[in-house]
Structures are given as structure tokens and as C-alpha cells.
Design a protein around this motif. Structure first.
Motif, PDB file in Angstrom:
ATOM      1  N   THR A 186       0.750  -1.028   0.000  1.00 25.53           N
ATOM      2  CA  THR A 186       0.020  -0.036  -0.032  1.00 25.53           C
ATOM      3  C   THR A 186       0.901   1.109  -0.034  1.00 25.53           C
ATOM      4  O   THR A 186       0.483   2.353  -0.579  1.00 25.53           O
ATOM      5  N   ARG A 187       2.002   1.251   0.631  1.00 23.90           N
ATOM      6  CA  ARG A 187       2.856   2.355   0.580  1.00 23.90           C
ATOM      7  C   ARG A 187       3.260   2.822  -0.535  1.00 23.90           C
ATOM      8  O   ARG A 187       3.669   3.898  -0.727  1.00 23.90           O
ATOM      9  N   ASN A 188       3.774   1.756  -1.395  1.00 21.83           N
ATOM     10  CA  ASN A 188       4.036   2.054  -2.714  1.00 21.83           C
ATOM     11  C   ASN A 188       3.097   2.601  -3.618  1.00 21.83           C
ATOM     12  O   ASN A 188       3.543   3.683  -4.384  1.00 21.83           O
ATOM     13  N   MET A 189       1.813   2.282  -3.157  1.00 23.97           N
ATOM     14  CA  MET A 189       0.770   2.789  -4.017  1.00 23.97           C
ATOM     15  C   MET A 189       0.565   4.337  -3.574  1.00 23.97           C
ATOM     16  O   MET A 189       0.352   5.391  -4.559  1.00 23.97           O
ATOM     17  N   VAL A 190       0.836   4.695  -2.465  1.00 26.58           N
ATOM     18  CA  VAL A 190       0.634   5.931  -1.898  1.00 26.58           C
ATOM     19  C   VAL A 190       1.753   7.018  -2.597  1.00 26.58           C
ATOM     20  O   VAL A 190       1.628   7.950  -2.873  1.00 26.58           O
ATOM     21  N   THR A 191       3.018   6.204  -2.724  1.00 26.05           N
ATOM     22  CA  THR A 191       4.223   7.228  -3.113  1.00 26.05           C
ATOM     23  C   THR A 191       3.830   7.369  -4.854  1.00 26.05           C
ATOM     24  O   THR A 191       4.085   8.289  -5.067  1.00 26.05           O
ATOM     25  N   GLY A 192       3.411   6.276  -5.198  1.00 24.48           N
ATOM     26  CA  GLY A 192       3.151   6.491  -6.850  1.00 24.48           C
ATOM     27  C   GLY A 192       1.918   7.421  -7.149  1.00 24.48           C
ATOM     28  O   GLY A 192       1.859   8.327  -8.266  1.00 24.48           O
ATOM     29  N   ALA A 193       0.736   7.610  -6.275  1.00 19.01           N
ATOM     30  CA  ALA A 193      -0.205   8.283  -6.535  1.00 19.01           C
ATOM     31  C   ALA A 193      -0.200   9.752  -6.093  1.00 19.01           C
ATOM     32  O   ALA A 193      -1.253  10.536  -6.577  1.00 19.01           O
ATOM     33  N   SER A 194       0.993   9.856  -5.178  1.00 17.56           N
ATOM     34  CA  SER A 194       0.625  11.048  -4.487  1.00 17.56           C
ATOM     35  C   SER A 194       0.982  12.448  -5.422  1.00 17.56           C
ATOM     36  O   SER A 194       0.519  13.504  -4.969  1.00 17.56           O
ATOM     37  N   THR A 195       1.351  12.321  -6.724  1.00 14.47           N
ATOM     38  CA  THR A 195       1.585  13.332  -7.380  1.00 14.47           C
ATOM     39  C   THR A 195       0.728  13.402  -8.758  1.00 14.47           C
ATOM     40  O   THR A 195       0.825  13.865  -9.617  1.00 14.47           O
ATOM     41  N   ALA A 196      -0.032  12.192  -8.662  1.00 11.79           N
ATOM     42  CA  ALA A 196      -0.729  11.968  -9.887  1.00 11.79           C
ATOM     43  C   ALA A 196      -2.165  12.867 -10.033  1.00 11.79           C
ATOM     44  O   ALA A 196      -2.576  13.407  -9.109  1.00 11.79           O
ATOM     45  N   ASN A 197      -2.434  13.211 -11.485  1.00 12.18           N
ATOM     46  CA  ASN A 197      -3.756  13.736 -11.744  1.00 12.18           C
ATOM     47  C   ASN A 197      -4.961  12.930 -11.886  1.00 12.18           C
ATOM     48  O   ASN A 197      -5.990  13.357 -11.512  1.00 12.18           O
ATOM     49  N   LEU A 198      -4.528  11.703 -12.396  1.00 13.92           N
ATOM     50  CA  LEU A 198      -5.782  10.564 -12.580  1.00 13.92           C
ATOM     51  C   LEU A 198      -5.205   9.315 -12.254  1.00 13.92           C
ATOM     52  O   LEU A 198      -4.013   8.985 -12.212  1.00 13.92           O
ATOM     53  N   ALA A 199      -6.149   8.490 -11.614  1.00 16.79           N
ATOM     54  CA  ALA A 199      -5.740   7.235 -11.388  1.00 16.79           C
ATOM     55  C   ALA A 199      -6.587   6.086 -12.577  1.00 16.79           C
ATOM     56  O   ALA A 199      -7.724   6.194 -12.511  1.00 16.79           O
ATOM     57  N   VAL A 200      -5.942   5.378 -12.794  1.00 20.28           N
ATOM     58  CA  VAL A 200      -6.425   4.339 -13.624  1.00 20.28           C
ATOM     59  C   VAL A 200      -6.653   2.997 -12.817  1.00 20.28           C
ATOM     60  O   VAL A 200      -5.566   2.308 -12.436  1.00 20.28           O
ATOM     61  N   ILE A 201      -7.850   2.512 -12.445  1.00 14.80           N
ATOM     62  CA  ILE A 201      -8.086   1.532 -11.532  1.00 14.80           C
ATOM     63  C   ILE A 201      -8.734   0.276 -12.420  1.00 14.80           C
ATOM     64  O   ILE A 201      -9.574   0.423 -13.102  1.00 14.80           O
ATOM     65  N   LEU A 202      -8.018  -1.086 -12.421  1.00 17.45           N
ATOM     66  CA  LEU A 202      -8.541  -2.040 -13.044  1.00 17.45           C
ATOM     67  C   LEU A 202      -9.441  -3.028 -12.308  1.00 17.45           C
ATOM     68  O   LEU A 202      -8.935  -3.114 -11.170  1.00 17.45           O
ATOM     69  N   VAL A 203     -10.150  -3.639 -13.033  1.00 18.86           N
ATOM     70  CA  VAL A 203     -11.048  -4.669 -12.313  1.00 18.86           C
ATOM     71  C   VAL A 203     -11.055  -5.742 -13.345  1.00 18.86           C
ATOM     72  O   VAL A 203     -11.176  -5.391 -14.564  1.00 18.86           O
ATOM     73  N   ASP A 204     -10.763  -6.805 -12.935  1.00 23.73           N
ATOM     74  CA  ASP A 204     -11.136  -8.092 -13.487  1.00 23.73           C
ATOM     75  C   ASP A 204     -12.565  -8.319 -13.935  1.00 23.73           C
ATOM     76  O   ASP A 204     -13.417  -8.422 -12.806  1.00 23.73           O
TER      77      ASP A 204
END
Length: 430
Positions: A109-127
């Protein structure tokens, strides 16, 4: 350099930039999707493609494994999962992109927080077979917590459900029900197959019932300029420049990155914490004076008066100043294997200011799968998110995170190991 090349370089440098992150459960196809985006947008070098094709052949894969473009660590290749945040860069004629491919595992989870902290948009995938699951809810909540204002829910692996319109609509309604609890104003829903490229870059012939845009078109055209705060003028001073040259013997400039609002020559400003006021003389980028500057431009500012300003100070407008205080409430994501210590002392970094702080109170922990507060369990460990109150050794000049992601964020640092242990978002007091 020819005029044509100069014009091309200038056009590229001035292109709009979109930072986006990808998230999803294990095996939802994040890395394959990014590989498909890079491949179909012709953003892969020939030698990269040859190496991936060779690797896929050795493994006996039926198709070229595009996920290898982003899963760069050997452990990732061996396990077939994403562990670290992988950044990739590509561009189209319309926009430049920085992609952060983040892990889906709970323990990362911490890695996701790091990567998302400066993002304008999130692409969330669902199977498409599994639908909305706990990881989907967790990643969506974190995106909302980090004030990412645009989410694209990609229902992937539509090929495995016979490109069913009914299945896509079921998942869309399920996510709409959950996302109504989140603070995300703009959500798009796209049915895709990353493996075959359906609705990634080109429209799919397999889903004629879908009348929306492809993923790439959405990324190229989503409007993010209004996401920045152009109302509250904030300029954290990073560096005081004194060239001491014959050409500029008395030059004194204040360098940094605009964190909010608009600054232009002639504006009245106030320097914090001193409270001294002055007027902006010039605002400059690299070898060029600008008529106005705004977030997120990096600039040097000169003033009409020689007042005392140092690194860590804040330049603002006299009639619109940030909050000032030492007792601050945070939503914190804990990034370290050692849990947060109640009454513990940590170094804190806020914009360009360094200070120290003490943890005054742990108010509650958040169950990031249900969004419920956990009042009884106040131990915040690795990958946990909770509400805390701190007291700093020096006043901070801040805004709430939902108003300004730059002046509303802090990081906590272990003073002995110098490790970043927590990422905090400043919230208003209840």
C-alpha cells in the motif's frame, strides 16, 4: 540545430503533461495495460521490443508479454507481480505522460501512496470475472484520500466474459454504489482487453455496444488544469540566489516552485513568518522574465524591497494568507515496518521547511476496505492509515490537503535512521 528541430523541441517542452497512476488487484493486468499503451502508441524502442519478444519466446508464452516493459525487478519477473513503483514516460501528438505502475498487494500500500501522491488521474483496473473487490475499494479510497480528482475504472479481460455488455454494466453499477462515498468528482468507465488491445488505443469491434472513448483518448483529453489551486497564492522559498556577478552586483532572487495561485510583477506580497510586505519586481523562468507565473511552475522571484527571506519561508498575498500553527491534524499513511510511536518525536518536512514534531494523539485508524473508523485499535503500523494530531517545534504555513495538495502535505522522518516513515495530509479540525 535546424529551425524545424528547434520548433519540434519547443513544442514538446510546452506540451501539456498528465501524471497518472495505475492500480488494481494482483493479475488484473496493470503492467500488461501499460505495455499495451506503450506498444500501440508506438512509444517502445525496437531493441526493447526485440528483447521482450525473445524473453516471451523463451518462456513459451503464446503472446508477447507486454507486462515485461514495466515489471523491471527480477523478483517481479519471477513472481509475475508488481512490487515496486515503475515509472514510464511516453507522449502522443496531444500530450506528454508520466505513468506510475503501482502494486496491488495489501503489503505494498505504501508503494501505491508514493506513486499516486503526484498523480492527476488514477486508472483502476477490475477483472471482469471478479468485479469490484476489496482491493478495488482500497485503491479507490486511497485515490480519493490523495485528492486525485479523476478516476478511470477499466473493466479488463472483457475477452474472458465474451465481451458481455451486461457484465460491464453490473460492475459499473457496483462501483458507482461504492464511489458515492468518495470525494471523486470525475469517474469514467471503459471496458477493455489489455491483452488484445480492445478500447485501449483503438476502438474495439468486439464491443459495438460501447459508445464511449478509448482509454488513450480519455487520457489525452481529460482536463486537469482546473485541478490546481489558482486562487490561494503560495510560494515556498527553496533557495535565495545571489550571483554576485559584475552584471548583477545587487541581484537577490527567491527561487522555488509555485504551490498555488498566480504571481505577477506589481503584486503586493507578504513574507512569512516575518510579516514584512513588498511588491514583486520580476518573476523569471530560465533566462526569461514572465508576465505571470502559476502552479506548478519553477521560478525565481525578485522584490522591490530588500527584506529578510530564507529557505523555508512562505511568500503569499496579504489578503489571502495560509493557516499558521503548530498543533496540526493529519491523515497519515504509515510507510515503515516500525509502527508509529505515541508521543514519539519525528523530523517533519513541509514544502521547503524542516522542523521537528511530537505525536500528541492517535485519534483513530481507518479500515481502508470498508472506510469505517476503527476507534478501539489505535496502533498504526506499516501500510495503515489513521488520523493523528502532532505538535511542531516551529509554526507551519499550511492549507488543508483538500484545498492544496502541496501546502497540505507533510512527510515524517525517523531522526535516527533518516527513513521516511509517514506521509501526512493536513485536515481541518472537527
Amino acid at each position: 540545430m535546424s529551425t524545424t528541430n528547434e520548433n519540434s523541441a519547443s513544442k514538446y517542452l510546452n506540451m501539456d503533461l498528465l501524471r497518472f497512476t495505475t492500480a488494481g488487484s494482483v493479475d488484473d493486468g496493470k503492467s500488461t495495460l501499460i505495455g499495451r499503451l506503450l506498444y500501440d502508441s508506438k512509444s517502445i524502442f525496437d531493441d526493447q521490443m526485440e528483447a521482450i519478444e525473445e524473453s516471451s519466446k523463451k518462456k513459451g508464452d503464446e503472446y508477447t508479454n507486454l507486462a515485461l516493459l514495466t515489471d523491471g525487478l527480477s523478483a517481479e519477473r519471477e513472481q509475475g507481480i508488481t512490487i515496486d513503483v515503475a515509472y514510464r514516460y511516453f507522449s502522443t501528438p496531444n500530450r506528454k505522460f508520466i505513468i506510475a505502475d503501482t502494486p496491488g498487494h495489501v503489503q505494498y500500500t505504501r508503494n501505491m501512496v508514493t506513486g499516486a501522491s503526484t498523480a492527476n488521474l488514477a486508472v483502476i483496473l477490475v477483472d471482469a470475472r471478479s468485479g469490484v473487490i476489496e482491493q478495488t475499494c482500497r485503491h479507490s479510497f486511497i485515490s480519493s484520500l490523495l485528492q486525485i480528482e479523476h478516476i478511470v475504472l477499466c473493466v479488463n479481460k472483457m475477452d474472458l466474459v465474451d465481451y458481455s455488455e451486461k457484465r460491464f454494466k453490473e460492475i459499473r453499477e457496483e462501483f458507482r454504489s461504492f464511489s458515492s462515498k468518495l470525494d471523486v468528482p470525475d469517474i469514467h468507465y471503459i471496458p477493455i482487453s489489455a491483452l488484445y488491445g480492445d478500447n485501449v488505443v483503438e476502438k474495439s469491434d468486439n464491443m459495438p455496444w460501447y459508445g464511449g472513448s478509448t482509454l488513450l483518448y480519455t487520457l489525452e483529453n481529460v482536463q486537469v488544469d482546473s485541478d490546481y489551486n489558482h486562487v490561494d497564492s503560495r510560494f515556498p522559498v527553496q533557495w535565495v540566489t545571489r550571483p554576485q556577478s559584475k552584471e548583477y552586483p545587487d541581484y537577490r532572487g527567491y527561487a522555488g516552485k509555485v504551490a498555488g495561485g498566480v504571481f505577477k510583477p506589481g503584486d503586493e506580497i507578504i513574507a512569512l513568518p516575518s510579516g514584512f510586505t513588498s511588491t514583486i519586481k520580476t518573476v523569471e523562468t530560465y533566462q526569461k522574465e514572465e508576465e505571470e507565473v502559476f502552479q506548478p511552475m519553477s521560478v525565481t522571484m525578485t522584490l522591490e524591497d530588500d527584506i529578510d527571506i530564507s529557505r523555508g519561508d512562505m511568500i503569499a498575498k496579504p489578503d489571502n494568507q495560509p493557516s499558521v500553527g503548530q498543533d496540526i491534524d493529519l491523515m497519515v499513511c504509515w510507510l515503515n515496518k516500525e509502527p508509529l510511536k505515541p508521543n514519539g518525536k519525528y523530523a517533519i518536512k513541509h514544502t521547503t521547511k524542516d522542523a521537528r514534531c511530537i505525536i500528541k494523539e492517535v485519534k483513530y485508524k481507518v479500515n481502508i476496505n470498508t472506510l469505517h473508523r476503527v476507534e478501539g485499535d489505535k496502533e498504526i503500523g506499516l501500510n495503515d492509515i489513521g488520523r493523528i494530531q502532532i505538535r511542531t517545534t516551529e509554526p507551519l504555513f499550511y492549507d488543508s490537503y483538500n484545498r492544496n495538495r502541496t501546502t497540505g502535505s507533510v512527510i515524517l522522518i525517523d531522526e535516527y535512521t533518516n527513513e521516511t516513515v509517514g506521509a501526512g495530509m493536513i485536515v481541518k479540525r472537527d
